[in-house]
Scaffold this motif. Sequence first.
Motif, PDB file in Angstrom:
ATOM      1  N   THR A  99       9.374 154.133  68.240  1.00 41.11           N
ATOM      2  CA  THR A  99      10.680 154.769  68.070  1.00 41.11           C
ATOM      3  C   THR A  99      11.740 153.689  68.005  1.00 41.11           C
ATOM      4  O   THR A  99      11.678 152.703  68.753  1.00 41.11           O
ATOM      5  CB  THR A  99      10.982 155.716  69.248  1.00 41.11           C
ATOM      6  N   SER A 100      12.713 153.863  67.099  1.00 42.57           N
ATOM      7  CA  SER A 100      13.830 152.925  66.991  1.00 42.57           C
ATOM      8  C   SER A 100      13.323 151.519  66.693  1.00 42.57           C
ATOM      9  O   SER A 100      12.604 151.318  65.722  1.00 42.57           O
ATOM     10  CB  SER A 100      14.671 153.002  68.270  1.00 42.57           C
ATOM     11  N   ILE A 101      13.638 150.519  67.532  1.00 40.33           N
ATOM     12  CA  ILE A 101      13.146 149.165  67.274  1.00 40.33           C
ATOM     13  C   ILE A 101      11.620 149.137  67.360  1.00 40.33           C
ATOM     14  O   ILE A 101      10.968 148.317  66.716  1.00 40.33           O
ATOM     15  CB  ILE A 101      13.772 148.157  68.264  1.00 40.33           C
ATOM     16  N   GLY A 102      11.048 150.066  68.136  1.00 39.62           N
ATOM     17  CA  GLY A 102       9.596 150.168  68.199  1.00 39.62           C
ATOM     18  C   GLY A 102       8.998 150.573  66.861  1.00 39.62           C
ATOM     19  O   GLY A 102       7.922 150.102  66.477  1.00 39.62           O
ATOM     20  N   ALA A 103       9.688 151.437  66.123  1.00 45.42           N
ATOM     21  CA  ALA A 103       9.227 151.839  64.794  1.00 45.42           C
ATOM     22  C   ALA A 103       9.350 150.672  63.813  1.00 45.42           C
ATOM     23  O   ALA A 103       8.466 150.447  62.974  1.00 45.42           O
ATOM     24  CB  ALA A 103      10.029 153.038  64.303  1.00 45.42           C
ATOM     25  N   MET A 104      10.445 149.915  63.928  1.00 46.33           N
ATOM     26  CA  MET A 104      10.660 148.784  63.014  1.00 46.33           C
ATOM     27  C   MET A 104       9.617 147.689  63.247  1.00 46.33           C
ATOM     28  O   MET A 104       9.017 147.176  62.296  1.00 46.33           O
ATOM     29  CB  MET A 104      12.077 148.250  63.187  1.00 46.33           C
ATOM     30  N   ASN A 105       9.392 147.333  64.510  1.00 48.79           N
ATOM     31  CA  ASN A 105       8.337 146.373  64.811  1.00 48.79           C
ATOM     32  C   ASN A 105       6.966 146.928  64.429  1.00 48.79           C
ATOM     33  O   ASN A 105       6.111 146.221  63.892  1.00 48.79           O
ATOM     34  CB  ASN A 105       8.342 146.017  66.299  1.00 48.79           C
ATOM     35  N   GLY A 106       6.774 148.224  64.719  1.00 42.98           N
ATOM     36  CA  GLY A 106       5.495 148.858  64.428  1.00 42.98           C
ATOM     37  C   GLY A 106       5.153 148.860  62.954  1.00 42.98           C
ATOM     38  O   GLY A 106       3.992 148.698  62.576  1.00 42.98           O
ATOM     39  N   ALA A 107       6.162 149.032  62.101  1.00 43.76           N
ATOM     40  CA  ALA A 107       5.909 149.019  60.656  1.00 43.76           C
ATOM     41  C   ALA A 107       5.381 147.662  60.209  1.00 43.76           C
ATOM     42  O   ALA A 107       4.469 147.572  59.381  1.00 43.76           O
ATOM     43  CB  ALA A 107       7.190 149.377  59.904  1.00 43.76           C
ATOM     44  N   LEU A 108       5.937 146.590  60.761  1.00 46.37           N
ATOM     45  CA  LEU A 108       5.453 145.255  60.425  1.00 46.37           C
ATOM     46  C   LEU A 108       4.021 145.049  60.898  1.00 46.37           C
ATOM     47  O   LEU A 108       3.202 144.442  60.200  1.00 46.37           O
ATOM     48  CB  LEU A 108       6.369 144.186  61.031  1.00 46.37           C
ATOM     49  N   ILE A 109       3.703 145.555  62.084  1.00 50.06           N
ATOM     50  CA  ILE A 109       2.338 145.434  62.589  1.00 50.06           C
ATOM     51  C   ILE A 109       1.385 146.247  61.720  1.00 50.06           C
ATOM     52  O   ILE A 109       0.296 145.787  61.365  1.00 50.06           O
ATOM     53  CB  ILE A 109       2.257 145.914  64.061  1.00 50.06           C
ATOM     54  N   VAL A 142       5.205 137.638  60.409  1.00 49.46           N
ATOM     55  CA  VAL A 142       6.559 137.849  59.900  1.00 49.46           C
ATOM     56  C   VAL A 142       7.452 138.351  61.029  1.00 49.46           C
ATOM     57  O   VAL A 142       8.575 137.866  61.225  1.00 49.46           O
ATOM     58  CB  VAL A 142       6.556 138.858  58.730  1.00 49.46           C
ATOM     59  N   ALA A 143       6.948 139.326  61.786  1.00 50.16           N
ATOM     60  CA  ALA A 143       7.715 139.852  62.921  1.00 50.16           C
ATOM     61  C   ALA A 143       8.005 138.744  63.922  1.00 50.16           C
ATOM     62  O   ALA A 143       9.125 138.622  64.435  1.00 50.16           O
ATOM     63  CB  ALA A 143       6.941 140.985  63.592  1.00 50.16           C
ATOM     64  N   HIS A 144       7.001 137.934  64.199  1.00 46.71           N
ATOM     65  CA  HIS A 144       7.153 136.841  65.160  1.00 46.71           C
ATOM     66  C   HIS A 144       8.236 135.872  64.697  1.00 46.71           C
ATOM     67  O   HIS A 144       9.113 135.462  65.479  1.00 46.71           O
ATOM     68  CB  HIS A 144       5.812 136.116  65.315  1.00 46.71           C
ATOM     69  N   LYS A 145       8.210 135.508  63.437  1.00 47.96           N
ATOM     70  CA  LYS A 145       9.193 134.565  62.895  1.00 47.96           C
ATOM     71  C   LYS A 145      10.601 135.145  62.946  1.00 47.96           C
ATOM     72  O   LYS A 145      11.569 134.441  63.304  1.00 47.96           O
ATOM     73  CB  LYS A 145       8.828 134.200  61.457  1.00 47.96           C
ATOM     74  N   ILE A 146      10.734 136.419  62.585  1.00 45.73           N
ATOM     75  CA  ILE A 146      12.054 137.066  62.597  1.00 45.73           C
ATOM     76  C   ILE A 146      12.650 137.039  63.992  1.00 45.73           C
ATOM     77  O   ILE A 146      13.825 136.695  64.193  1.00 45.73           O
ATOM     78  CB  ILE A 146      11.951 138.516  62.086  1.00 45.73           C
ATOM     79  N   TRP A 147      11.860 137.393  65.006  1.00 47.25           N
ATOM     80  CA  TRP A 147      12.378 137.459  66.366  1.00 47.25           C
ATOM     81  C   TRP A 147      12.630 136.074  66.957  1.00 47.25           C
ATOM     82  O   TRP A 147      13.381 135.941  67.925  1.00 47.25           O
ATOM     83  CB  TRP A 147      11.422 138.252  67.264  1.00 47.25           C
ATOM     84  N   GLN A 148      12.034 135.045  66.387  1.00 48.12           N
ATOM     85  CA  GLN A 148      12.293 133.688  66.857  1.00 48.12           C
ATOM     86  C   GLN A 148      13.616 133.141  66.324  1.00 48.12           C
ATOM     87  O   GLN A 148      14.144 132.153  66.854  1.00 48.12           O
ATOM     88  CB  GLN A 148      11.155 132.749  66.426  1.00 48.12           C
ATOM     89  N   THR A 149      14.149 133.761  65.286  1.00 49.62           N
ATOM     90  CA  THR A 149      15.382 133.258  64.672  1.00 49.62           C
ATOM     91  C   THR A 149      16.534 134.260  64.713  1.00 49.62           C
ATOM     92  O   THR A 149      17.677 133.905  64.425  1.00 49.62           O
ATOM     93  CB  THR A 149      15.120 132.865  63.205  1.00 49.62           C
ATOM     94  N   MET A 150      16.255 135.495  65.070  1.00 50.95           N
ATOM     95  CA  MET A 150      17.265 136.554  65.056  1.00 50.95           C
ATOM     96  C   MET A 150      18.379 136.288  66.072  1.00 50.95           C
ATOM     97  O   MET A 150      18.157 135.727  67.139  1.00 50.95           O
ATOM     98  CB  MET A 150      16.596 137.900  65.370  1.00 50.95           C
ATOM     99  N   ASP A 151      19.598 136.697  65.700  1.00 50.00           N
ATOM    100  CA  ASP A 151      20.710 136.713  66.650  1.00 50.00           C
ATOM    101  C   ASP A 151      21.647 137.851  66.266  1.00 50.00           C
ATOM    102  O   ASP A 151      21.345 138.640  65.364  1.00 50.00           O
ATOM    103  CB  ASP A 151      21.434 135.364  66.721  1.00 50.00           C
ATOM    104  N   MET A 152      22.776 137.953  66.945  1.00 51.73           N
ATOM    105  CA  MET A 152      23.697 139.070  66.706  1.00 51.73           C
ATOM    106  C   MET A 152      24.151 139.142  65.246  1.00 51.73           C
ATOM    107  O   MET A 152      24.227 140.220  64.662  1.00 51.73           O
ATOM    108  CB  MET A 152      24.915 138.947  67.621  1.00 51.73           C
ATOM    109  N   LEU A 153      24.456 137.980  64.662  1.00 49.62           N
ATOM    110  CA  LEU A 153      25.002 137.969  63.306  1.00 49.62           C
ATOM    111  C   LEU A 153      23.930 138.241  62.251  1.00 49.62           C
ATOM    112  O   LEU A 153      24.250 138.467  61.091  1.00 49.62           O
ATOM    113  CB  LEU A 153      25.682 136.627  63.030  1.00 49.62           C
ATOM    114  N   THR A 154      22.648 138.219  62.659  1.00 45.81           N
ATOM    115  CA  THR A 154      21.577 138.619  61.743  1.00 45.81           C
ATOM    116  C   THR A 154      21.688 140.101  61.421  1.00 45.81           C
ATOM    117  O   THR A 154      21.346 140.535  60.321  1.00 45.81           O
ATOM    118  CB  THR A 154      20.200 138.334  62.360  1.00 45.81           C
ATOM    119  N   LEU A 155      22.194 140.880  62.390  1.00 48.70           N
ATOM    120  CA  LEU A 155      22.157 142.336  62.279  1.00 48.70           C
ATOM    121  C   LEU A 155      23.516 142.997  62.132  1.00 48.70           C
ATOM    122  O   LEU A 155      23.605 144.103  61.587  1.00 48.70           O
ATOM    123  CB  LEU A 155      21.466 142.917  63.522  1.00 48.70           C
ATOM    124  N   PHE A 156      24.570 142.331  62.641  1.00 46.05           N
ATOM    125  CA  PHE A 156      25.870 142.984  62.680  1.00 46.05           C
ATOM    126  C   PHE A 156      26.956 142.094  62.106  1.00 46.05           C
ATOM    127  O   PHE A 156      26.872 140.859  62.169  1.00 46.05           O
ATOM    128  CB  PHE A 156      26.242 143.345  64.127  1.00 46.05           C
TER     129      PHE A 156
END
Length: 386
Positions: A36-46, A53-67
């Motif tokens: 659900t929510s971020i769980g669905a987004m991560n789950g789709a990648l899995i 890909v999910a691992h790399k995204i979360w290693q570089t993500m920050d606030m300005l990546t999303l907002f």
Amino acid sequence: MTGLALEGGGGRGAFHIGALKALYESGYKFDMVVGTSIGAMNGALIAQGDFEVAHKIWQTMDMLTLFSESDLPENNSIPAVVVTALRTLFIHGGIDTTKIRELLSEIIDEDKLRASEIDFGLVTISLSKRKPQEMLKEDIPNGKLVDYLIASGSLPGFKTEPLDGSRYLDGSFYDNCPVNLLIRRKCSDVVIIRTYANRRLRAFDEEGLNITTIAPLKELGSILDFNRSTLSENYNIGYCQAKRTLCSLLGAEYYISMADKDLILRALHSADGELWSKLLQPFHTDRKQSTINELLIKTANILKLPYDSGFENIVIAALEYAADMRRLYRYKVYDIYDFCRKIVSPGNDQSDDTYSIWNNRIISRKNNRFLMSFANNAATAILSAK
């Protein structure tokens, strides 16, 4: 079949990825992934087979990546987030989700997910129909996967557009961790990765299920906290908690691996008497075994451990106390020998984390000196018994 359920939680989703790294290291494979929510987004990648890909995204993500910068609160406190959400709602119609959509469109491969042998499901809520929607991948219209992932994570205050004639709300308001979807697909082995330490899950029938739950011990921060430092720590906590669950690590707050199960007992009974001499003096006895037991009892009493704590747990608790007093970084897996070396000879592993396991326990200076001496002696004895 083995199913994976990922709880929603915004920036806490980094916990999923750390836990999944440990699960994959232990050889886990999944036949179905739901979230659900971020769980669905991560789950789709899995589900589409793109953990890296999910691992790399979360290693570089920050606030300005999303907002957008104009949509960010001054800080991550609940009042600041609420004020910012209300301001953007009245002025701009809500927090802009354009960057989230762009990121998902870049990393989600709908054709790949639909062709995958791993089944997938998500939860959202249709405001127009006034009911939740639990959707498997065959229920999601072609070309609309990213749209429904965003619908699953549409928090109040987010700017949304109608989807297939309906407006949607974050699925967490119905089922934030949709284990029931796995049960309906006949998954008998279920792995649940939580993001909340104390929130209750929606009820499900556990009969006949082999359940593995990986959950944080304390809350992981605001769901809208995507600051780099917070995400990095949440990832590390997820990895460590999964390792604790899968590998039976020792420790209440630290994560300690000890392959030699007799090590602590051997260390206590083989240690040089001079090592313990100063601590043993108050007991006025030369009976080594008896006095070691008395030291263990005193340690357990000071730390307020349960009366039935075994000697191994008492020693580990004392080592954790010393590590905490030295501000040793908490969220990594330590080999027992490495852990003891850092207690005996502290290096540069101190954390700037002000959180302490022992903050709520009043320990006198005298008892603190005793505990630090006991822990140092125990660590030295363990290293000598290697």
